[in-house]
Design a protein around this motif. Structure first.
Motif, PDB file in Angstrom:
ATOM      1  N   ALA A  73      11.135 -20.211 -33.995  1.00 29.67           N
ATOM      2  CA  ALA A  73      11.991 -19.341 -34.791  1.00 29.67           C
ATOM      3  C   ALA A  73      11.362 -17.956 -34.957  1.00 29.67           C
ATOM      4  CB  ALA A  73      12.250 -19.963 -36.155  1.00 29.67           C
ATOM      5  N   LYS A  74      10.034 -17.915 -34.956  1.00 33.50           N
ATOM      6  CA  LYS A  74       9.311 -16.646 -35.081  1.00 33.50           C
ATOM      7  C   LYS A  74       8.788 -16.157 -33.745  1.00 33.50           C
ATOM      8  CE  LYS A  74       7.766 -17.501 -39.839  1.00 33.50           C
ATOM      9  NZ  LYS A  74       6.586 -17.604 -40.745  1.00 33.50           N
ATOM     10  N   ASN A  75       9.081 -16.899 -32.676  1.00 33.40           N
ATOM     11  CA  ASN A  75       8.586 -16.531 -31.340  1.00 33.40           C
ATOM     12  C   ASN A  75       7.081 -16.300 -31.348  1.00 33.40           C
ATOM     13  OD1 ASN A  75      11.138 -16.608 -30.096  1.00 33.40           O
ATOM     14  ND2 ASN A  75      11.589 -14.546 -30.816  1.00 33.40           N
ATOM     15  N   THR A  76       6.366 -17.211 -31.971  1.00 30.35           N
ATOM     16  CA  THR A  76       4.926 -17.042 -32.134  1.00 30.35           C
ATOM     17  C   THR A  76       4.200 -18.332 -31.806  1.00 30.35           C
ATOM     18  OG1 THR A  76       5.268 -15.385 -33.858  1.00 30.35           O
ATOM     19  CG2 THR A  76       3.095 -16.377 -33.731  1.00 30.35           C
ATOM     20  N   VAL A  77       3.081 -18.186 -31.121  1.00 31.39           N
ATOM     21  CA  VAL A  77       2.186 -19.297 -30.823  1.00 31.39           C
ATOM     22  C   VAL A  77       0.869 -19.046 -31.550  1.00 31.39           C
ATOM     23  CG1 VAL A  77       0.951 -20.526 -29.012  1.00 31.39           C
ATOM     24  CG2 VAL A  77       3.257 -19.679 -28.595  1.00 31.39           C
ATOM     25  N   TYR A  78       0.290 -20.101 -32.088  1.00 33.56           N
ATOM     26  CA  TYR A  78      -0.929 -19.980 -32.869  1.00 33.56           C
ATOM     27  C   TYR A  78      -2.048 -20.811 -32.250  1.00 33.56           C
ATOM     28  CZ  TYR A  78       2.506 -18.512 -36.363  1.00 33.56           C
ATOM     29  OH  TYR A  78       3.525 -17.883 -37.027  1.00 33.56           O
ATOM     30  N   LEU A  79      -3.266 -20.385 -32.522  1.00 33.02           N
ATOM     31  CA  LEU A  79      -4.437 -21.191 -32.226  1.00 33.02           C
ATOM     32  C   LEU A  79      -5.286 -21.215 -33.480  1.00 33.02           C
ATOM     33  CD1 LEU A  79      -5.928 -22.854 -30.055  1.00 33.02           C
ATOM     34  CD2 LEU A  79      -7.295 -20.806 -29.605  1.00 33.02           C
ATOM     35  N   GLN A  80      -5.273 -22.342 -34.170  1.00 34.52           N
ATOM     36  CA  GLN A  80      -6.115 -22.519 -35.348  1.00 34.52           C
ATOM     37  C   GLN A  80      -7.462 -23.025 -34.883  1.00 34.52           C
ATOM     38  OE1 GLN A  80      -5.454 -21.906 -38.723  1.00 34.52           O
ATOM     39  NE2 GLN A  80      -7.635 -22.356 -38.948  1.00 34.52           N
ATOM     40  N   MET A  81      -8.500 -22.282 -35.222  1.00 33.13           N
ATOM     41  CA  MET A  81      -9.851 -22.625 -34.783  1.00 33.13           C
ATOM     42  C   MET A  81     -10.700 -22.927 -36.004  1.00 33.13           C
ATOM     43  SD  MET A  81     -10.361 -19.781 -31.768  1.00 33.13           S
ATOM     44  CE  MET A  81     -10.389 -18.410 -32.931  1.00 33.13           C
ATOM     45  N   ASN A  82     -11.143 -24.154 -36.111  1.00 32.20           N
ATOM     46  CA  ASN A  82     -11.981 -24.590 -37.223  1.00 32.20           C
ATOM     47  C   ASN A  82     -13.359 -24.985 -36.724  1.00 32.20           C
ATOM     48  OD1 ASN A  82      -9.744 -24.317 -38.956  1.00 32.20           O
ATOM     49  ND2 ASN A  82      -9.102 -26.419 -38.590  1.00 32.20           N
ATOM     50  N   SER A  83     -14.297 -25.084 -37.642  1.00 29.61           N
ATOM     51  CA  SER A  83     -15.671 -25.487 -37.310  1.00 29.61           C
ATOM     52  C   SER A  83     -16.197 -24.692 -36.125  1.00 29.61           C
ATOM     53  CB  SER A  83     -15.720 -26.994 -37.014  1.00 29.61           C
ATOM     54  OG  SER A  83     -15.250 -27.742 -38.105  1.00 29.61           O
ATOM     55  N   LEU A  84     -16.041 -23.406 -36.201  1.00 27.71           N
ATOM     56  CA  LEU A  84     -16.420 -22.550 -35.077  1.00 27.71           C
ATOM     57  C   LEU A  84     -17.918 -22.566 -34.844  1.00 27.71           C
ATOM     58  CD1 LEU A  84     -13.919 -19.665 -35.720  1.00 27.71           C
ATOM     59  CD2 LEU A  84     -14.166 -20.899 -33.549  1.00 27.71           C
ATOM     60  N   LYS A  85     -18.271 -22.465 -33.564  1.00 24.19           N
ATOM     61  CA  LYS A  85     -19.656 -22.483 -33.135  1.00 24.19           C
ATOM     62  C   LYS A  85     -19.965 -21.177 -32.410  1.00 24.19           C
ATOM     63  CE  LYS A  85     -19.235 -27.443 -32.170  1.00 24.19           C
ATOM     64  NZ  LYS A  85     -19.387 -28.490 -31.125  1.00 24.19           N
ATOM     65  N   PRO A  86     -21.241 -20.779 -32.372  1.00 23.65           N
ATOM     66  CA  PRO A  86     -21.586 -19.556 -31.631  1.00 23.65           C
ATOM     67  C   PRO A  86     -21.102 -19.597 -30.177  1.00 23.65           C
ATOM     68  CG  PRO A  86     -23.407 -20.212 -33.023  1.00 23.65           C
ATOM     69  CD  PRO A  86     -22.391 -21.311 -33.110  1.00 23.65           C
ATOM     70  N   GLU A  87     -21.086 -20.772 -29.580  1.00 26.01           N
ATOM     71  CA  GLU A  87     -20.634 -20.872 -28.186  1.00 26.01           C
ATOM     72  C   GLU A  87     -19.126 -20.682 -28.026  1.00 26.01           C
ATOM     73  OE1 GLU A  87     -22.543 -23.081 -29.865  1.00 26.01           O
ATOM     74  OE2 GLU A  87     -22.055 -25.155 -29.281  1.00 26.01           O
ATOM     75  N   ASP A  88     -18.395 -20.570 -29.111  1.00 27.34           N
ATOM     76  CA  ASP A  88     -16.973 -20.247 -29.042  1.00 27.34           C
ATOM     77  C   ASP A  88     -16.751 -18.734 -28.908  1.00 27.34           C
ATOM     78  OD1 ASP A  88     -16.420 -22.774 -31.513  1.00 27.34           O
ATOM     79  OD2 ASP A  88     -15.991 -22.926 -29.368  1.00 27.34           O
ATOM     80  N   THR A  89     -17.818 -17.971 -29.019  1.00 32.83           N
ATOM     81  CA  THR A  89     -17.699 -16.527 -28.880  1.00 32.83           C
ATOM     82  C   THR A  89     -17.168 -16.162 -27.495  1.00 32.83           C
ATOM     83  OG1 THR A  89     -19.477 -16.082 -30.450  1.00 32.83           O
ATOM     84  CG2 THR A  89     -18.997 -14.359 -28.831  1.00 32.83           C
ATOM     85  N   ALA A  90     -16.094 -15.399 -27.469  1.00 32.92           N
ATOM     86  CA  ALA A  90     -15.439 -15.047 -26.205  1.00 32.92           C
ATOM     87  C   ALA A  90     -14.264 -14.114 -26.499  1.00 32.92           C
ATOM     88  CB  ALA A  90     -14.917 -16.291 -25.492  1.00 32.92           C
ATOM     89  N   VAL A  91     -13.695 -13.576 -25.435  1.00 40.14           N
ATOM     90  CA  VAL A  91     -12.401 -12.927 -25.544  1.00 40.14           C
ATOM     91  C   VAL A  91     -11.343 -14.000 -25.318  1.00 40.14           C
ATOM     92  CG1 VAL A  91     -10.838 -11.178 -24.624  1.00 40.14           C
ATOM     93  CG2 VAL A  91     -13.299 -10.716 -24.741  1.00 40.14           C
ATOM     94  N   TYR A  92     -10.428 -14.093 -26.242  1.00 40.96           N
ATOM     95  CA  TYR A  92      -9.375 -15.102 -26.168  1.00 40.96           C
ATOM     96  C   TYR A  92      -8.071 -14.450 -25.719  1.00 40.96           C
ATOM     97  CZ  TYR A  92     -12.308 -18.622 -28.317  1.00 40.96           C
ATOM     98  OH  TYR A  92     -13.310 -19.535 -28.567  1.00 40.96           O
ATOM     99  N   TYR A  93      -7.426 -15.108 -24.766  1.00 41.80           N
ATOM    100  CA  TYR A  93      -6.188 -14.600 -24.195  1.00 41.80           C
ATOM    101  C   TYR A  93      -5.044 -15.584 -24.425  1.00 41.80           C
ATOM    102  CZ  TYR A  93      -9.254 -11.469 -21.537  1.00 41.80           C
ATOM    103  OH  TYR A  93     -10.186 -10.526 -21.175  1.00 41.80           O
ATOM    104  N   CYS A  94      -3.918 -15.039 -24.760  1.00 40.15           N
ATOM    105  CA  CYS A  94      -2.679 -15.803 -24.815  1.00 40.15           C
ATOM    106  C   CYS A  94      -2.028 -15.725 -23.433  1.00 40.15           C
ATOM    107  CB  CYS A  94      -1.770 -15.190 -25.880  1.00 40.15           C
ATOM    108  SG  CYS A  94      -0.154 -15.935 -26.020  1.00 40.15           S
ATOM    109  N   ALA A  95      -1.416 -16.822 -23.002  1.00 49.53           N
ATOM    110  CA  ALA A  95      -0.814 -16.856 -21.675  1.00 49.53           C
ATOM    111  C   ALA A  95       0.492 -17.624 -21.708  1.00 49.53           C
ATOM    112  CB  ALA A  95      -1.781 -17.488 -20.676  1.00 49.53           C
ATOM    113  N   ALA A  96       1.365 -17.288 -20.763  1.00 49.98           N
ATOM    114  CA  ALA A  96       2.673 -17.940 -20.685  1.00 49.98           C
ATOM    115  C   ALA A  96       3.041 -18.206 -19.234  1.00 49.98           C
ATOM    116  CB  ALA A  96       3.744 -17.063 -21.337  1.00 49.98           C
ATOM    117  N   THR A  97       3.783 -19.274 -19.047  1.00 55.26           N
ATOM    118  CA  THR A  97       4.293 -19.594 -17.720  1.00 55.26           C
ATOM    119  C   THR A  97       5.690 -20.187 -17.836  1.00 55.26           C
ATOM    120  OG1 THR A  97       3.951 -20.889 -15.706  1.00 55.26           O
ATOM    121  CG2 THR A  97       3.175 -21.859 -17.750  1.00 55.26           C
TER     122      THR A  97
END
Length: 123
Positions: free
Chosen positions: A71-95
């Motif tokens: 309804a909001k045309n939105t996709v989410y990524l909830q990230m919990n318990s984050l670790k230093p190794e999660d450090t990155a550039v995050y990209y949204c993608a569609a197909t």
């Protein structure tokens, strides 16, 4: 052609949480991928356009959750318990490949990409 706009990245301490958002209209299977300098981009979470099928990379399983609000045309990524190794550039993608329950788990399957948002997790 769909335009993807990510938001929600930033700096967080280890153990903290962040939620990424991606504005995207249309019936697309969606995913989130991440990339660090010198390494390949990898899909960490994906969801079918119907929303009934999901995929998580082993490295984030149990900590990250992908969801979508059509309804909001939105996709989410909830990230919990984050670790230093999660450090990155995050990209949204569609197909627009596949059907109602199709989840794209390879980078090569995606046709459209956002500009990326930096997530930094400090120790």
């Amino acid at each position: 052609q769909v335009q993807l706009v990510e938001s929600g990245g930033g700096l967080v301490q280890a153990g903290g949480s962040l939620r990424l958002s991606c504005a995207a209209s249309g019936r697309y299977a969606m995913g989130w991928a991440r990339q660090v300098p010198g390494k390949e981009r990898d899909v960490v979470a994906a969801m079918s356009w119907g929303g009934g099928s999901t995929y998580y990379a082993d490295s984030v399983k149990g900590r990250f959750t992908i969801s979508r609000d059509n309804a909001k045309n939105t996709v989410y990524l909830q990230m919990n318990s984050l670790k230093p190794e999660d450090t990155a550039v995050y990209y949204c993608a569609a197909t627009n490949s596949g059907g109602y329950y199709y989840t794209a788990i390879q980078v090569a399957e995606y046709h459209y990409w956002g500009q990326g948002t930096q997530v930094t997790v400090s120790s």
